[in-house]
Design a protein around this motif. Structure first.
Motif, PDB file in Angstrom:
ATOM      1  N   LEU A 180       0.827  -1.204   0.000  1.00 42.42           N
ATOM      2  CA  LEU A 180       0.000   0.000   0.000  1.00 42.42           C
ATOM      3  C   LEU A 180       0.865   1.258   0.000  1.00 42.42           C
ATOM      4  CD1 LEU A 180      -2.723  -1.164   2.522  1.00 42.42           C
ATOM      5  CD2 LEU A 180      -3.246  -0.153   0.300  1.00 42.42           C
ATOM      6  N   GLY A 181       1.913   1.250   0.822  1.00 42.06           N
ATOM      7  CA  GLY A 181       2.770   2.424   0.918  1.00 42.06           C
ATOM      8  C   GLY A 181       3.428   2.795  -0.395  1.00 42.06           C
ATOM      9  N   ILE A 184      -3.192   6.457  -4.280  1.00 45.60           N
ATOM     10  CA  ILE A 184      -4.276   6.414  -3.300  1.00 45.60           C
ATOM     11  C   ILE A 184      -4.749   7.817  -2.962  1.00 45.60           C
ATOM     12  CG2 ILE A 184      -4.868   5.793  -0.926  1.00 45.60           C
ATOM     13  CD1 ILE A 184      -2.880   3.445  -1.201  1.00 45.60           C
ATOM     14  N   LYS A 185      -3.810   8.702  -2.702  1.00 48.09           N
ATOM     15  CA  LYS A 185      -4.162  10.076  -2.343  1.00 48.09           C
ATOM     16  C   LYS A 185      -4.883  10.776  -3.492  1.00 48.09           C
ATOM     17  CE  LYS A 185      -0.449  10.951   1.007  1.00 48.09           C
ATOM     18  NZ  LYS A 185       0.755  11.776   1.296  1.00 48.09           N
ATOM     19  N   ALA A 238      -1.040   4.611   4.783  1.00 52.24           N
ATOM     20  CA  ALA A 238      -1.956   4.312   3.679  1.00 52.24           C
ATOM     21  C   ALA A 238      -3.174   3.548   4.175  1.00 52.24           C
ATOM     22  CB  ALA A 238      -1.228   3.509   2.600  1.00 52.24           C
ATOM     23  N   CYS A 247      -3.613  -2.191  -5.392  1.00 54.95           N
ATOM     24  CA  CYS A 247      -3.114  -2.600  -4.075  1.00 54.95           C
ATOM     25  C   CYS A 247      -3.727  -3.883  -3.510  1.00 54.95           C
ATOM     26  CB  CYS A 247      -3.358  -1.479  -3.059  1.00 54.95           C
ATOM     27  SG  CYS A 247      -2.650   0.108  -3.527  1.00 54.95           S
ATOM     28  N   CYS A 303      -7.056   4.924   3.923  1.00 57.40           N
ATOM     29  CA  CYS A 303      -8.121   4.125   3.296  1.00 57.40           C
ATOM     30  C   CYS A 303      -9.278   3.897   4.259  1.00 57.40           C
ATOM     31  CB  CYS A 303      -7.560   2.795   2.809  1.00 57.40           C
ATOM     32  SG  CYS A 303      -6.515   2.911   1.329  1.00 57.40           S
ATOM     33  N   THR A 355       0.505  -3.611   4.068  1.00 56.47           N
ATOM     34  CA  THR A 355       1.289  -2.376   4.173  1.00 56.47           C
ATOM     35  C   THR A 355       2.606  -2.508   3.429  1.00 56.47           C
ATOM     36  OG1 THR A 355       2.371  -3.111   6.202  1.00 56.47           O
ATOM     37  CG2 THR A 355       0.327  -1.857   6.434  1.00 56.47           C
ATOM     38  N   LYS A 385      -1.791  11.005   6.414  1.00 51.22           N
ATOM     39  CA  LYS A 385      -2.505   9.768   6.745  1.00 51.22           C
ATOM     40  C   LYS A 385      -3.851  10.004   7.411  1.00 51.22           C
ATOM     41  CE  LYS A 385      -0.226   9.250  11.245  1.00 51.22           C
ATOM     42  NZ  LYS A 385       0.564   8.353  12.119  1.00 51.22           N
ATOM     43  N   LEU A 442       1.058   5.100  -2.459  1.00 52.06           N
ATOM     44  CA  LEU A 442       0.429   6.198  -1.728  1.00 52.06           C
ATOM     45  C   LEU A 442       0.050   7.382  -2.629  1.00 52.06           C
ATOM     46  CD1 LEU A 442      -0.532   6.843   1.071  1.00 52.06           C
ATOM     47  CD2 LEU A 442       1.726   7.750   1.617  1.00 52.06           C
TER      48      LEU A 442
END
Length: 326
Positions: A59-60, A66-67, A143, A108, A147, A124, A85, A63
């Motif tokens: 996930l990291g 995701i953002k 992350a 992810c 989420c 993670t 976060k 990021l």
């Protein structure tokens, strides 16, 4: 429903969380499984070999994606670079749903088949060589927290998170992100030490906490746990030949799990499902904002060069019926 499994290292929290994930999957309900422990063991506990587990996308590492996805058209968030976060959703933010497909899951999450059922597994990721000596555990779990802040889950939908060992999760607001927290404890003084820390913080923030006694061998162990944790003791789990076979890499079909342990898993699900009526989205959102403002003042504003308090949408409350913008 969002469920966390916590406990000291070696308590069996990963084993119990993997059994609970299997139990939920066997009922045909949608499940997202998340390994938020920097020691990545959930994948192997769910049947992956070490090589396949090591290839799971971190996930990291995604990021920025995701953002950018979660930011959506939220006018209060100037750019993905200013998200941290704890950034809460607001009008225009994109939200995550358990049952949907989206770019975050595409990048992810990996589908994992468990005795004919499929769950989504997210991790993670471990420390990389670039992290050694300069990064902390929470840089990896950010992350996951982001989420969870944007996840809208409903009845009969489950996100199960295997948390870091000990009480490290209290260094962020992630411990308030769950409908139910199961603390796995062995019947020893060390086994219940984390419970004392967790129960105090849980009480302060209205976190539902129940204890799962693990590695219980007899009535003396049950009596000890009851003496130490009182009515917070929900169920106990004893020796399992099925678990031993799983740990050797040859798990039988899940239907062959011992009946007492199957009943304990059902009790966990019944407890989670009963908590649905107590969901308080306004408190959930309020706590989200509380920890965001603390992080903004402590380090976020300086790190991003922005006033992160301005990201808070005072009229927004995360709810099940919210519609995610395109």
């Amino acid at each position: 429903m969002k469920i966390a499994f916590v406990g000291k290292g070696g308590s069996g929290k990963t084993t119990l969380s993997s059994l609970f994930i299997r139990h939920l999957a066997a009922t045909g309900t949608p499940v997202i499984a998340v390994d938020a422990d920097i020691n990545q063991h959930l994948g192997p506990a769910l049947g992956l070999d070490e090589a396949d587990a090591a290839r799971l996308p971190a996930l990291g590492a995604h990021l920025p994606l995701i953002k950018d996805y979660l930011r959506g058209s939220n006018p209060r968030i100037a750019s993905a670079d200013t998200m941290i976060k704890t950034t809460p959703p607001g009008e225009g933010s994109r939200l995550l749903r358990v049952r949907e497909d989206n770019p975050v899951y595409d990048a992810c999450a990996r589908p994992l088949e468990l005795d004919g059922a499929t769950v989504r597994l997210m991790v993670t990721g471990p420390f990389t060589e670039a992290d050694l000596g300069v990064a902390c555990y929470h840089s990896k779990t950010g992350a996951v927290e982001l989420c969870l802040n944007h996840l809208v889950d409903g009845r009969d939908e489950y996100a199960v998170v295997d948390m870091t060992a000990g009480s490290d999760s209290f260094a962020s607001g992630m411990f308030t992100r769950f409908d139910m927290t199961f603390l796995v404890a062995e019947p020893t003084r060390k086994g219940v030490s984390v419970y004392r820390q967790y129960s105090e913080y849980a009480r302060d923030f209205g976190v539902d906490l129940k204890v799962v006694g693990n590695k219980v061998q007899g009535q003396d162990d049950i009596d000890f746990l009851r003496e130490q944790v009182g009515d917070d003791l929900l169920v106990t789990v004893g020796h399992s030949d099925w678990v031993r076979a799983m740990e050797k890499g040859h798990p039988p079909h899940f239907a062959r799990l011992e009946e007492p342990n199957r009943r304990s898993l059902q009790a966990l699900q019944d407890t989670v499902d009963a908590s649905y009526e107590r969901r308080d989205w306004e408190r959930y959102t309020r706590q989200m904002v509380h920890f965001h403002l603390k992080n903004a003042q402590s380090w976020g504003n300086e790190r991003t060069g922005a006033d992160l308090a301005a990201q808070v949408d005072p009229d927004f409350v995360l709810r099940e019926q919210l519609v995610t913008p395109a």
